[in-house]
Design a protein around this motif. Structure first.
Motif, mmCIF file in Angstrom:
data_model
loop_
_atom_site.group_PDB
_atom_site.id
_atom_site.type_symbol
_atom_site.label_atom_id
_atom_site.label_comp_id
_atom_site.label_asym_id
_atom_site.label_seq_id
_atom_site.Cartn_x
_atom_site.Cartn_y
_atom_site.Cartn_z
ATOM 1 N N ALA A 156 26.152 13.885 133.761
ATOM 2 C CA ALA A 156 26.384 12.794 132.807
ATOM 3 C C ALA A 156 25.716 13.074 131.474
ATOM 4 O O ALA A 156 24.613 13.614 131.413
ATOM 5 C CB ALA A 156 25.859 11.485 133.371
ATOM 6 N N LEU A 157 26.381 12.669 130.412
ATOM 7 C CA LEU A 157 25.820 12.790 129.072
ATOM 8 C C LEU A 157 25.010 11.554 128.702
ATOM 9 O O LEU A 157 23.949 11.648 128.121
ATOM 10 C CB LEU A 157 26.931 13.009 128.056
ATOM 11 N N ARG A 158 25.526 10.351 129.060
ATOM 12 C CA ARG A 158 24.860 9.108 128.699
ATOM 13 C C ARG A 158 24.886 8.100 129.853
ATOM 14 O O ARG A 158 25.820 8.072 130.643
ATOM 15 C CB ARG A 158 25.546 8.469 127.499
ATOM 16 N N ILE A 159 23.844 7.244 129.862
ATOM 17 C CA ILE A 159 23.793 6.111 130.792
ATOM 18 C C ILE A 159 23.532 4.857 129.964
ATOM 19 O O ILE A 159 22.734 4.879 129.019
ATOM 20 C CB ILE A 159 22.715 6.302 131.878
ATOM 21 N N LYS A 160 24.248 3.778 130.304
ATOM 22 C CA LYS A 160 24.089 2.515 129.585
ATOM 23 C C LYS A 160 23.791 1.409 130.590
ATOM 24 O O LYS A 160 24.538 1.207 131.549
ATOM 25 C CB LYS A 160 25.365 2.182 128.811
ATOM 26 N N LEU A 161 22.682 0.696 130.366
ATOM 27 C CA LEU A 161 22.269 -0.431 131.191
ATOM 28 C C LEU A 161 22.581 -1.705 130.415
ATOM 29 O O LEU A 161 22.218 -1.821 129.237
ATOM 30 C CB LEU A 161 20.769 -0.359 131.480
ATOM 31 N N THR A 162 23.247 -2.672 131.066
ATOM 32 C CA THR A 162 23.669 -3.895 130.385
ATOM 33 C C THR A 162 23.350 -5.112 131.239
ATOM 34 O O THR A 162 23.529 -5.083 132.460
ATOM 35 C CB THR A 162 25.187 -3.867 130.101
ATOM 36 N N VAL A 163 22.880 -6.201 130.588
ATOM 37 C CA VAL A 163 22.773 -7.506 131.239
ATOM 38 C C VAL A 163 23.652 -8.479 130.476
ATOM 39 O O VAL A 163 23.769 -8.407 129.254
ATOM 40 C CB VAL A 163 21.321 -8.047 131.316
ATOM 41 N N THR A 164 24.286 -9.393 131.219
ATOM 42 C CA THR A 164 25.170 -10.387 130.620
ATOM 43 C C THR A 164 24.780 -11.776 131.111
ATOM 44 O O THR A 164 24.643 -12.005 132.324
ATOM 45 C CB THR A 164 26.642 -10.100 130.979
ATOM 46 N N TYR A 165 24.619 -12.688 130.185
ATOM 47 C CA TYR A 165 24.326 -14.095 130.454
ATOM 48 C C TYR A 165 25.498 -14.702 131.219
ATOM 49 O O TYR A 165 26.653 -14.476 130.868
ATOM 50 C CB TYR A 165 24.117 -14.783 129.104
ATOM 51 N N THR A 166 25.190 -15.483 132.258
ATOM 52 C CA THR A 166 26.257 -16.034 133.102
ATOM 53 C C THR A 166 26.427 -17.541 132.960
ATOM 54 O O THR A 166 27.052 -18.165 133.807
ATOM 55 C CB THR A 166 26.023 -15.658 134.583
ATOM 56 N N GLY A 167 25.866 -18.140 131.901
ATOM 57 C CA GLY A 167 26.195 -19.513 131.568
ATOM 58 C C GLY A 167 25.378 -20.615 132.202
ATOM 59 O O GLY A 167 25.902 -21.688 132.451
ATOM 60 N N GLN A 168 24.094 -20.395 132.460
ATOM 61 C CA GLN A 168 23.252 -21.480 132.953
ATOM 62 C C GLN A 168 22.773 -22.317 131.768
ATOM 63 O O GLN A 168 23.547 -22.622 130.889
ATOM 64 C CB GLN A 168 22.033 -20.946 133.733
ATOM 65 N N ASP A 169 21.517 -22.598 131.699
ATOM 66 C CA ASP A 169 20.895 -23.396 130.639
ATOM 67 C C ASP A 169 20.987 -22.651 129.316
ATOM 68 O O ASP A 169 20.370 -21.607 129.132
ATOM 69 C CB ASP A 169 19.446 -23.659 131.038
#
Length: 120
Positions: free
Chosen positions: A88-101
């Protein structure tokens, strides 16, 4: 992005990658250059224990633009992941808000995130 010690699901991790997400900034990511020198990525994934009660985030890992892992995890849960990142050349870590408060900030962490080098 923060790389300090965290607690996830009651367990301490000395090294981590932590990204925040909320209604104002629903997606946050960090991308790393691997240079095709590593073979595995491993971590314990979950919300940092000081995130608001009832929260959840969607965690994703993409290798060279292809999603290899995606899961929504709630506060008080964790998952051990290990992914093949050979060549692999690159790794991307992502978090996404799921709509709580919408007024709260949630902390998505990869506890003891580590990559293992390729063998010569």
């Amino acid at each position: 992005m923060d790389t300090s010690a965290v607690e996830i699901n009651g367990k301490g991790f000395a090294r981590s990658v932590t990204l925040t997400a909320n209604a104002a900034g629903p997606v946050n990511s960090a991308e790393y250059h691997l240079g095709r020198h590593y073979r595995t990525f491993a971590a314990t994934v979950g919300l940092r224990d000081d995130s608001p009660t009832g929260g959840s985030l969607t965690f994703e890992v993409a290798i060279d633009g292809t999603r290899e892992y995606r899961e929504t995890i709630h506060l008080g849960e964790s998952r051990d992941i290990k992914l093949d990142i050979g060549n692999a050349l690159r790794i991307k870590l992502t978090v996404t808000y799921t709509g709580q408060d919408s007024g709260s900030v949630y902390y998505g962490s990869w506890g003891d995130a580590r990559i293992q080098p390729s063998t010569p």
